[in-house]
Scaffold this motif. Structure first.
Motif, PDB file in Angstrom:
ATOM      1  N   ASP A   1       0.858  -1.186   0.000  1.00 36.95           N
ATOM      2  CA  ASP A   1       0.000   0.000   0.000  1.00 36.95           C
ATOM      3  C   ASP A   1       0.892   1.234   0.000  1.00 36.95           C
ATOM      4  N   LYS A   2       0.865   1.977  -1.081  1.00 37.87           N
ATOM      5  CA  LYS A   2       1.690   3.183  -1.188  1.00 37.87           C
ATOM      6  C   LYS A   2       0.834   4.434  -1.290  1.00 37.87           C
ATOM      7  N   GLN A   3      -0.445   4.302  -0.983  1.00 35.46           N
ATOM      8  CA  GLN A   3      -1.373   5.411  -1.158  1.00 35.46           C
ATOM      9  C   GLN A   3      -1.888   5.878   0.195  1.00 35.46           C
ATOM     10  N   GLU A   4      -1.834   7.192   0.419  1.00 33.88           N
ATOM     11  CA  GLU A   4      -2.346   7.733   1.675  1.00 33.88           C
ATOM     12  C   GLU A   4      -3.870   7.781   1.636  1.00 33.88           C
TER      13      GLU A   4
ATOM     14  N   ASP B   1      -9.844   4.926   1.985  1.00 30.79           N
ATOM     15  CA  ASP B   1      -8.509   4.393   1.734  1.00 30.79           C
ATOM     16  C   ASP B   1      -8.620   3.281   0.707  1.00 30.79           C
ATOM     17  N   ASN B   2      -7.574   3.089  -0.063  1.00 35.61           N
ATOM     18  CA  ASN B   2      -7.594   2.058  -1.100  1.00 35.61           C
ATOM     19  C   ASN B   2      -7.520   0.644  -0.525  1.00 35.61           C
ATOM     20  N   VAL B   3      -7.024   0.474   0.702  1.00 35.73           N
ATOM     21  CA  VAL B   3      -6.914  -0.860   1.300  1.00 35.73           C
ATOM     22  C   VAL B   3      -7.753  -0.958   2.571  1.00 35.73           C
TER      23      VAL B   3
ATOM     24  N   GLU C   1      -1.804   0.664   7.116  1.00 38.17           N
ATOM     25  CA  GLU C   1      -0.390   0.545   6.749  1.00 38.17           C
ATOM     26  C   GLU C   1       0.464   1.609   7.426  1.00 38.17           C
ATOM     27  N   GLY C   2      -0.186   2.667   7.954  1.00 38.60           N
ATOM     28  CA  GLY C   2       0.554   3.726   8.629  1.00 38.60           C
ATOM     29  C   GLY C   2       0.649   5.024   7.846  1.00 38.60           C
ATOM     30  N   TRP C   3       0.130   5.042   6.619  1.00 40.48           N
ATOM     31  CA  TRP C   3       0.093   6.290   5.856  1.00 40.48           C
ATOM     32  C   TRP C   3      -0.913   7.218   6.519  1.00 40.48           C
TER      33      TRP C   3
END
Length: 163
Positions: free
Chosen positions: A27-30, A62-64, A148-150
């Motif tokens: 997951d690279k998206q905030e 969020d995307n996830v 994920e922490g974003w």
């Protein structure tokens, strides 16, 4: 029989190696804070009142998977800036704080959600043991964190007054 065992072991090792080298989806998206939904509150430049409650209404996504959010309300009597909004609010004259209001609260979001609309009732007390809170310019921060922490934050300039 020996060649079957060798083929079986080689296949098993190849399978294990393949699983280990596959990239896990990262997951690279905030996450996102949406204030464009109907009835979203507060908005930049809104007014709140001491001794009253209001519903915090924002849409988080969020995307996830979402994780948690927090709010931070503190005075802006010196007109410091860390607003994330484009529009500028009219400020009252600068002043020194005497008994400023401050609020920091954390909220957990139910596991497994990709969207969550807040519906938190927040009460702003009139004062504390030192007397009534100071009227004036305040900042209202919302920080949203995914699993994920974003994280992302929204900083709003608001006013809080006594009626």
């Amino acid at each position: 029989m020996k060649s079957v065992k060798i083929i079986l072991v080689a296949s098993l090792l190849l399978l294990v190696f393949n699983f280990c080298t596959q990239d896990a989806e990262i997951d690279k998206q905030e996450p996102q804070i949406d204030l464009t939904i109907e009835g979203a509150f507060p908005q930049n430049c809104d007014t709140l009142y001491f001794g009253e409650s209001f519903k915090l209404k924002m849409l988080f996504s969020d995307n996830v998977e979402l994780g948690s959010f927090s709010i931070d309300v503190h005075h802006n009597f010196d007109h410091h800036s860390h607003s994330t909004e484009v529009s500028q609010c009219d400020f009252l004259p600068e002043k020194d704080p005497v008994n400023p209001f401050s609020l920091i609260d954390d909220y957990k979001i139910e596991n497994g959600l990709q969207k969550y609309e807040t519906d938190e009732l927040i009460t702003i007390p009139s004062g504390n043991e030192n007397g009534p809170f100071d009227d004036g310019d305040y900042h209202f921060f919302v920080r949203l964190t995914d699993k994920e922490g974003w994280s992302v934050r929204k900083g709003l300039s608001i006013k809080i007054f006594h009626r």
